[in-house]
Scaffold this active site. Structure first.
Site, mmCIF file in Angstrom:
data_model
loop_
_atom_site.group_PDB
_atom_site.id
_atom_site.type_symbol
_atom_site.label_atom_id
_atom_site.label_comp_id
_atom_site.label_asym_id
_atom_site.label_seq_id
_atom_site.Cartn_x
_atom_site.Cartn_y
_atom_site.Cartn_z
ATOM 1 N N TYR A 108 -2.038 -0.239 10.469
ATOM 2 C CA TYR A 108 -1.893 -0.459 9.032
ATOM 3 C C TYR A 108 -0.565 0.093 8.532
ATOM 4 O O TYR A 108 0.156 -0.565 7.766
ATOM 5 C CB TYR A 108 -3.068 0.195 8.295
ATOM 6 C CG TYR A 108 -3.231 -0.287 6.878
ATOM 7 C CD1 TYR A 108 -3.651 -1.590 6.616
ATOM 8 C CD2 TYR A 108 -2.981 0.555 5.802
ATOM 9 C CE1 TYR A 108 -3.814 -2.036 5.313
ATOM 10 C CE2 TYR A 108 -3.140 0.116 4.496
ATOM 11 C CZ TYR A 108 -3.553 -1.180 4.257
ATOM 12 O OH TYR A 108 -3.707 -1.623 2.966
ATOM 13 N N SER A 131 0.848 -1.180 0.000
ATOM 14 C CA SER A 131 0.000 0.000 0.000
ATOM 15 C C SER A 131 0.887 1.235 0.000
ATOM 16 O O SER A 131 2.063 1.176 0.396
ATOM 17 C CB SER A 131 -0.891 -0.007 1.251
ATOM 18 O OG SER A 131 -1.504 1.243 1.457
#
Length: 430
Positions: A346, A333
């Protein structure tokens, strides 16, 4: 059973043949049929007088062949005029500069037996009301003249293949004669050999929706053999249909390490190789540094986003090394490249995944293994539904990521791109 000299008669291989490729057409319904009459086994008869097309299995086989052919230096295609061969060549789509139809590549003519059933003797020897084996062999020998141009691809039939092998003095097995197999006939000092070239096998986790589903669909559509992992096998069946010769399902739970080993083991049992691994399964639950930290959720996120890809990488590495050009794609990501919010769980785990990718690259490089991080911004999936910064239509689409995954699988070792940052809006990348 190899073809005898009696079968060939006066047929001889022409001089000046160079290395070439061969595909037996994909399966038809008659390929699938066998019966037993009075204790004798009979096979479906489809020669030059039976002009039927491929069935669904045959179409899949042609797709698999196409995946192989697009990476080979095919100089031209020479094809039998029969529909099943033409469809195989069309679906495989090797993308070469020339295409010819050669009547001499037709299957043997089985006369009045066409479309019915026949005993083994009909295929092994002269048989009443069938084309002479010698005349058939002479036609095949004539067709071999097309191979005087190096790396030509012949698309033909099982009977043609057996004659070609006999003319060149090459032993072939059931593995070579299977429908849709790409064969490479090569010659060194007048000695011929043949090998099977099959499409790569790629394992993909987390495939029942979103990015993972798009990746699996794209790989299947482009002729890869795939092994798909998800928590529920029935979800895989619902998403992709029943398993087949190119499609394998296994239970995969990113929190259950034993499921990972079982998945790798069953993949090897089915395909006997692993060429690529896509670590797609991930956890995007919010662990926010500006709020109370849920340690259990943070640990779960760590286990799914970092530990599971690590274990899968370790389990697959021996097979990826054996392939000589193994590929590992980690779905990372932009949150693994920079920090733009307080979602510490995250951000931490995606930065950790980037560390795994770089370490894998370091360990695998000298063995031909290449690892890549694909780092998208917002993708139009449920994981991005929380944001109001950008609408779904403006987000990266799962199919966009699927194309990048396939590109990573197909890049050469000598020119590999280790990271893809994928943006859909103006933002910092560091």
């Amino acid at each position: 059973m190899p073809i005898s000299q009696t079968y060939l008669g006066s047929a001889k291989a022409p001089a000046g043949i160079k290395s070439f490729y061969f595909i037996r057409h994909g399966a038809t319904d008659l390929n699938e049929k066998e019966i037993v009459v009075n204790g004798e086994k009979l096979w479906g008869v489809q020669g030059s007088g039976t002009n039927i097309g491929l069935n669904a299995k045959g179409e899949r086989q042609a797709l698999l062949a196409g995946n192989v052919l697009r990476s080979l230096p095919i100089s031209g295609v020479v094809c039998s005029p029969l529909l099943r061969a033409l469809q195989t060549a069309f679906i495989a789509n090797p993308g070469c500069p020339s295409f010819q139809i050669a009547n001499d590549l037709q299957e043997r003519d089985f006369g009045t037996h066409e479309g019915g059933f026949g005993p083994l003797q009909m295929f092994e020897d002269d048989y009443p009301d069938c084309e002479s084996t010698e005349i058939f062999s002479i036609h095949v020998a004539k067709a071999l003249k097309h191979a005087c141009r190096e790396n030509v691809l012949l698309v033909a039939h099982g009977g043609v293949l057996r004659v070609v092998a006999a003319l060149l003095g090459v032993a072939i097995t059931d593995e070579h004669t299977a429908n849709g197999r790409v064969l490479h006939f090569s010659v060194v000092a007048d000695n011929w050999s043949v090998r099977v070239i099959q499409s790569p096998v790629v394992m993909v986790s987390g495939v029942t929706r979103g990015i993972g589903k798009a990746i699996a669909e794209d790989l299947i559509r482009h002729g890869y053999r795939v092994s798909l992992g998800a928590r529920n096998i029935q979800d895989l069946v619902a998403a992709f249909g029943d398993e087949n010769e190119a499609l394998h399902y296994a239970r995969f739970d990113a929190l259950d390490h034993s499921s990972m080993k079982d998945w790798v083991d069953t993949t090897i049992a089915k395909f006997n190789r692993i060429d690529g691994l896509v670590n797609n399964a991930g956890c995007g639950d919010h662990v926010d540094l500006e709020k109370e930290i849920n340690v259990e959720l943070l640990q779960k996120q760590w286990d799914i986003n970092c530990v599971a890809p690590l274990i899968m990488t370790k389990l697959c590495m021996p097979y990826l090394i054996e392939s000589g050009s193994g590929r590992i794609v980690n779905l990372n990501s932009m949150s693994g490249q920079r920090v733009a919010n307080s979602l510490v769980g995250y951000n931490m785990t995606k930065h950790g995944l980037a560390g795994l990718t770089k370490t894998t690259q370091h360990v695998g490089w000298d063995h031909g293994v290449r690892a890549v991080d694909i780092c998208p911004g917002f993708v139009a999936t449920n994981m991005s539904s929380w944001t109001n910064l950008i609408g779904p239509d403006e987000m990266i689409q799962p199919e966009d990521i699927a194309k990048l995954v396939r590109a990573a699988m197909e890049r050469p070792n000598r020119a590999f791109v280790p990271k893809n940052e994928v943006l859909c809006m103006k933002e910092s990348t560091r």
